[in-house]
Design a protein around this motif. Structure first.
Motif, mmCIF file in Angstrom:
data_model
loop_
_atom_site.group_PDB
_atom_site.id
_atom_site.type_symbol
_atom_site.label_atom_id
_atom_site.label_comp_id
_atom_site.label_asym_id
_atom_site.label_seq_id
_atom_site.Cartn_x
_atom_site.Cartn_y
_atom_site.Cartn_z
ATOM 1 N N ARG A 155 0.033 -12.982 4.220
ATOM 2 C CA ARG A 155 0.805 -13.524 5.338
ATOM 3 C C ARG A 155 0.785 -15.042 5.315
ATOM 4 N N TYR A 156 -0.359 -15.624 4.979
ATOM 5 C CA TYR A 156 -0.460 -17.088 4.879
ATOM 6 C C TYR A 156 0.489 -17.625 3.811
ATOM 7 N N GLN A 157 0.633 -16.895 2.707
ATOM 8 C CA GLN A 157 1.516 -17.315 1.620
ATOM 9 C C GLN A 157 2.983 -16.949 1.879
ATOM 10 N N SER A 158 3.249 -16.369 3.044
ATOM 11 C CA SER A 158 4.597 -15.928 3.412
ATOM 12 C C SER A 158 5.143 -14.878 2.431
ATOM 13 N N LYS A 159 4.259 -14.071 1.890
ATOM 14 C CA LYS A 159 4.685 -12.975 1.009
ATOM 15 C C LYS A 159 4.889 -11.713 1.845
ATOM 16 N N ALA A 160 5.847 -11.808 2.747
ATOM 17 C CA ALA A 160 6.071 -10.710 3.687
ATOM 18 C C ALA A 160 6.531 -9.438 2.980
ATOM 19 N N THR A 161 7.341 -9.606 1.928
ATOM 20 C CA THR A 161 7.858 -8.427 1.225
ATOM 21 C C THR A 161 6.737 -7.672 0.528
ATOM 22 N N ARG A 162 5.850 -8.407 -0.145
ATOM 23 C CA ARG A 162 4.716 -7.748 -0.812
ATOM 24 C C ARG A 162 3.798 -7.102 0.222
ATOM 25 N N PHE A 163 3.567 -7.796 1.319
ATOM 26 C CA PHE A 163 2.751 -7.259 2.407
ATOM 27 C C PHE A 163 3.329 -5.920 2.874
ATOM 28 N N ALA A 164 4.635 -5.909 3.146
ATOM 29 C CA ALA A 164 5.274 -4.695 3.647
ATOM 30 C C ALA A 164 5.268 -3.592 2.598
ATOM 31 N N PHE A 165 5.476 -3.971 1.312
ATOM 32 C CA PHE A 165 5.474 -2.969 0.239
ATOM 33 C C PHE A 165 4.133 -2.250 0.164
ATOM 34 N N ILE A 166 3.038 -3.017 0.188
ATOM 35 C CA ILE A 166 1.714 -2.400 0.079
ATOM 36 C C ILE A 166 1.411 -1.551 1.303
ATOM 37 N N LYS A 167 1.774 -2.055 2.472
ATOM 38 C CA LYS A 167 1.556 -1.286 3.695
ATOM 39 C C LYS A 167 2.321 0.036 3.663
ATOM 40 N N LEU A 168 3.589 -0.028 3.262
ATOM 41 C CA LEU A 168 4.403 1.182 3.230
ATOM 42 C C LEU A 168 3.939 2.136 2.129
ATOM 43 N N PHE A 169 3.519 1.585 0.990
ATOM 44 C CA PHE A 169 2.950 2.433 -0.067
ATOM 45 C C PHE A 169 1.723 3.171 0.454
ATOM 46 N N ASN A 170 0.874 2.433 1.170
ATOM 47 C CA ASN A 170 -0.325 3.012 1.779
ATOM 48 C C ASN A 170 0.053 4.179 2.695
ATOM 49 N N ILE A 171 1.074 3.963 3.511
ATOM 50 C CA ILE A 171 1.497 4.985 4.481
ATOM 51 C C ILE A 171 2.039 6.227 3.773
ATOM 52 N N PHE A 172 2.955 6.010 2.810
ATOM 53 C CA PHE A 172 3.570 7.150 2.130
ATOM 54 C C PHE A 172 2.570 7.914 1.269
ATOM 55 N N LEU A 173 1.640 7.193 0.659
ATOM 56 C CA LEU A 173 0.597 7.871 -0.124
ATOM 57 C C LEU A 173 -0.267 8.734 0.782
ATOM 58 N N ASN A 174 -0.650 8.194 1.917
ATOM 59 C CA ASN A 174 -1.484 8.948 2.853
ATOM 60 C C ASN A 174 -0.756 10.196 3.347
ATOM 61 N N ILE A 175 0.521 10.047 3.683
ATOM 62 C CA ILE A 175 1.309 11.197 4.140
ATOM 63 C C ILE A 175 1.454 12.228 3.022
ATOM 64 N N ILE A 202 5.822 -0.504 12.538
ATOM 65 C CA ILE A 202 6.460 0.508 13.373
ATOM 66 C C ILE A 202 6.770 1.764 12.567
ATOM 67 N N VAL A 203 7.282 1.590 11.336
ATOM 68 C CA VAL A 203 7.553 2.751 10.487
ATOM 69 C C VAL A 203 6.263 3.514 10.219
ATOM 70 N N GLY A 204 5.176 2.765 9.984
ATOM 71 C CA GLY A 204 3.883 3.411 9.752
ATOM 72 C C GLY A 204 3.435 4.225 10.942
ATOM 73 N N ARG A 205 3.541 3.653 12.112
ATOM 74 C CA ARG A 205 3.162 4.372 13.330
ATOM 75 C C ARG A 205 4.023 5.624 13.519
ATOM 76 N N PHE A 206 5.323 5.455 13.277
ATOM 77 C CA PHE A 206 6.238 6.575 13.492
ATOM 78 C C PHE A 206 5.963 7.712 12.513
ATOM 79 N N LEU A 207 5.768 7.376 11.244
ATOM 80 C CA LEU A 207 5.526 8.422 10.243
ATOM 81 C C LEU A 207 4.184 9.118 10.477
ATOM 82 N N ASN A 208 3.167 8.359 10.849
ATOM 83 C CA ASN A 208 1.878 8.982 11.177
ATOM 84 C C ASN A 208 2.000 9.854 12.420
ATOM 85 N N TRP A 209 2.856 9.429 13.350
ATOM 86 C CA TRP A 209 3.131 10.221 14.551
ATOM 87 C C TRP A 209 3.736 11.566 14.167
ATOM 88 N N LEU A 210 4.585 11.558 13.129
ATOM 89 C CA LEU A 210 5.234 12.791 12.692
ATOM 90 C C LEU A 210 4.264 13.754 12.009
#
Length: 495
Positions: free
Chosen positions: A139-159, A16-24
């Protein structure tokens, strides 16, 4: 269940944060691009990428989860290696094909003057398809925090790269061109959006590389691959139909007009205003993250008890309509989200938002075929919606422009919603509160009409008048279906 709730929240926030920031980013694009045609290029290529991502993943992400969680599966890394090798091979072959046939492909898609746009974005689609498997492994390994970190890094780098190329570089080029003229090309515009995507996907690959090592240590199993492909093929068909239903308008539109520039200008207006309806899309996305775990958990706990589904549907409709009315009442402020060149497209916003609302209701209704393991119905509904969308666009867009695209989305989502409801009542009957839904729909439309029709000046009086109507709607909701005394945290203040 606590872990499930926590991980759902983490995954949801990153999305959701990714969608919102890309929306901005849209306000920046509409002010930096030289014309609406550049936003049309952006809209068109991102729609193509969305379709290609589904095709190049070909259901392997779902197949990965299905087979790695099988009780008889003793070597999870074998499934990981098999799916990663398969998607990696097809993605690499696709990239090679793109570069081999870049010239005819660019001509066919209408980008003969900028074939590098096609090369960059199709390569990004292939890379994203490949990276979906390491993300699935996290996600299979339940590494939700690492998953979210990489996703958010991807978003902020792109922005950050978007801001650097589109805002900082033009300023530096005027003040001290010698600093950046070795890599920066003035007037490249939308091309730098695609450059930012390429840089981002490379950085994401490097971050995920350590998570690929378990697959590198194992050997792909081609007999297992055949089983996964058989399982995943129907999901591919469902995925293509579903994504086409969402992106067909943005892909097909430029091919329906002889004047390519005009087509891209109109698509740019439609695409920018379509994104103004993203508030509804983000609400539905957030709801989806929570709803699927909820319905399967409730089905396990309360077999045959459908009260929770009825309540969930009712409150989804209430809050979705509240978002619709709220956005439309303050459209005179929200329109500054884009520049005046895009204002003619504002008339699509209510149509698109209602269409997305119907899609949200359709998603709610989809629980019946998921709970009885007849997901084939989802494929049927998606195909019907896709065919409806394409037919309306092809027949009417040449005469009515992007308004036909907006109505195509509205009609196809409404059709899927109605078909799913009537068939669902036969296969898995649920006594939804139709009276409540009808009451809220009628009230929302009446208030919307009352708020939008009068030509009131000045603007602050108009907004004040609409705010009173909105508060009336909120008051009605609270009085009828949202007893504040029962809400957590704040309920004690209303007892």
């Amino acid at each position: 269940m606590k872990r499930l709730a926590k991980e759902t929240a983490i995954y949801g926030v990153s999305s959701i944060v990714g969608r919102f920031l890309n929306w901005l980013l849209v306000p920046m694009y509409t002010r930096v691009f030289t014309g609406t045609d550049e936003f049309g290029i952006f809209t068109n290529l991102y729609a193509i990428v969305a379709l290609l991502l589904v095709i190049l993943t070909y259901g392997m992400e779902t197949g990965f989860f299905r087979f790695i969680n099988k009780k008889e599966e003793q070597e999870p890394t074998r499934v990981y290696a098999t799916t990663l090798c398969s998607v990696g091979t097809t993605s690499l072959l696709f990239i090679l094909a793109v570069f081999l046939f870049l010239s005819p492909l660019s001509n066919a898609l209408g980008y003969s003057q900028h074939p590098e746009f096609i090369a960059m974005m199709l390569s990004v689609a292939a890379a994203d398809a490949f990276l979906s498997i390491p993300f699935a492994y996290l996600r299979y390994q339940s590494k939700a925090t690492r998953f979210a970190f990489i996703k958010l890094f991807n978003i902020f780098l792109n922005i950050g790269l978007n801001i650097f190329f589109l805002l900082a570089c033009p300023w530096i080029y005027v003040k001290a061109p010698q600093l950046i003229d070795w890599f920066y090309q003035a007037g490249y515009g939308v091309g730098y959006v695609f450059v930012a995507n390429v840089c981002t996907v490379i950085a994401t690959f490097l971050l995920l590389l350590p998570d690929m090592f378990p697959a590198f240590k194992s050997k792909p199993d081609f007999s297992l691959l055949k089983q996964i492909l058989r399982y995943s093929f129907p999901i591919l068909i469902l995925g293509i139909a579903g994504i086409l239903n969402q992106t067909a308008d943005k892909i097909i539109f430029p091919f329906l007009f002889e004047d390519e520039t005009y087509a891209k200008e109109q698509l740019g207006i439609y695409g920018a205003c379509f994104r103004m309806a993203a508030v509804m899309v983000m609400f539905i996305q957030a709801f989806r993250y929570a709803y699927e775990p909820f319905i399967f958990a409730k089905n396990k706990e309360d077999d045959g008890n459908t009260k929770a589904y009825v309540e969930a549907m009712k409150y989804f409709i209430i809050f979705a309509l509240l978002i619709f009315v709220g956005v439309m009442f303050y459209i005179d402020i929200l329109k500054y989200f884009v520049t005046p060149a895009y204002y003619p497209g504002l008339r699509v916003v209510p149509i698109v938002m209602l269409g997305e609302l119907f899609f949200g209701i359709y998603f709610n209704l989809s629980l019946w075929y998921k709970l009885i393991d007849q997901t084939k119905w989802g494929a049927y509904f998606s195909i019907i919606g896709c065919v409806t969308t394409v037919c309306i666009i092809v027949l009417f867009a040449p005469h009515y422009g992007y308004m036909a695209c907006a109505w195509a989305s509205f009609i196809s989502n409404l059709l899927m919603m109605l078909i799913s409801y009537f068939i669902g009542q036969k296969k898995f009957p649920i006594r939804y509160d139709l009276k409540s839904a009808f009451t809220y729909f009628v009230l929302a439309i009446v208030l919307y009409t009352a708020g939008m029709l009068p030509e009131i000046e000045p603007l602050w009086i108009k907004l004040l008048y609409r705010t009173v109507l909105l508060l009336f709607f909120v008051g009605f909701i609270v009085r009828k279906d949202l007893p504040l005394a029962e809400l957590p945290f704040i309920g004690k203040y209303f007892k």
